[in-house]
Design an enzyme around this catalytic site. Structure first.
Site, short mmCIF file in Angstrom:
data_model
loop_
_atom_site.label_atom_id
_atom_site.label_comp_id
_atom_site.label_asym_id
_atom_site.label_seq_id
_atom_site.Cartn_x
_atom_site.Cartn_y
_atom_site.Cartn_z
N ASP A 8 0.84 -1.19 0.00
CA ASP A 8 0.00 0.00 0.00
C ASP A 8 0.87 1.24 0.00
O ASP A 8 1.94 1.26 0.60
CB ASP A 8 -0.94 0.04 1.21
N GLY A 9 0.40 2.27 -0.68
CA GLY A 9 1.04 3.58 -0.65
C GLY A 9 0.01 4.56 -0.14
O GLY A 9 -1.17 4.43 -0.44
N GLU A 52 2.83 3.57 -4.49
CA GLU A 52 2.33 2.22 -4.75
C GLU A 52 3.39 1.40 -5.50
O GLU A 52 3.62 0.24 -5.19
CB GLU A 52 1.04 2.27 -5.58
N ASP A 74 -4.03 -2.23 -3.79
CA ASP A 74 -5.30 -1.56 -4.03
C ASP A 74 -5.15 -0.52 -5.14
O ASP A 74 -6.07 0.25 -5.41
CB ASP A 74 -5.87 -0.94 -2.75
N HIS A 129 -10.15 0.27 1.22
CA HIS A 129 -11.06 0.98 2.13
C HIS A 129 -12.44 0.34 2.23
O HIS A 129 -13.44 1.03 2.35
CB HIS A 129 -11.19 2.45 1.72
N ASP A 139 -2.83 -0.89 4.84
CA ASP A 139 -3.18 0.50 5.12
C ASP A 139 -2.56 0.94 6.45
O ASP A 139 -1.99 2.01 6.57
CB ASP A 139 -4.70 0.68 5.21
#
Length: 160
Positions: A8-9, A52, A74, A129, A139
């Site tokens: 995740d970024g 990302e 994501d 999310h 996250d």
């Protein structure tokens, strides 16, 4: 060896930071034991897509032998670039897209191609999310990286 990489970024809604990336490697050793390795970094002055990409690169570069890898992200941009063969098209067009527009983040795309070269890699999109366990875990890691030791790094490349 089979490895799952969850990435995740987090640009945190501001391309000037703070932001960071989180990467979790999961693998089973020869004795059947499950292991995880976490890699995270805090950044300022970079975009979400670059973070990302850095998250995926960090995961792949952490592997010290050829592996069968599933990358969970994501970022539809990162996943679709491989699953929909955008990369192949960009290479054929000398890193151009659409109506001859230059591809952004070419330095990182080249580094990612090099990092995945020795592995058999599958890219999987995880909707962000929405409470998905794998995504929530990354996250949290990315947010910790962003809130923790933010480094002044231009474009998320130096000292990566």
């Amino acid at each position: 060896m089979q490895v799952k990489i969850y990435t995740d970024g987090a640009a945190r809604g501001n391309p000037d930071g703070p932001g960071g990336f989180g990467t979790v490697l999961e693998y089973v050793d020869t004795k059947g034991n499950l292991h995880t390795k976490e890699i995270s970094k805090g950044y300022v002055r970079t975009t979400n897509n670059r973070m990302e990409l850095m998250a995926v690169i960090a995961g792949l570069e952490a592997l010290n032998r050829p592996c069968q890898v599933e990358v969970y992200s994501d970022s539809k941009y990162v996943v679709d670039a491989f699953n929909q063969h955008w990369i192949d098209s960009w290479l054929k067009k000398n890193w151009k897209r659409g109506k001859n527009e230059p591809v952004k983040n070419v330095d990182l795309w080249k580094r990612l191609l090099s990092a995945k070269e020795q592995h058999q890699v599958t890219f999987c999109w995880v909707k962000g999310h929405d409470g998905h366990v794998q995504n929530e875990r990354c996250d949290t890691l990315a947010t910790m990286a962003a809130d923790g030791e933010d480094l002044i790094i231009d474009e998320g490349l130096k000292d990566a």
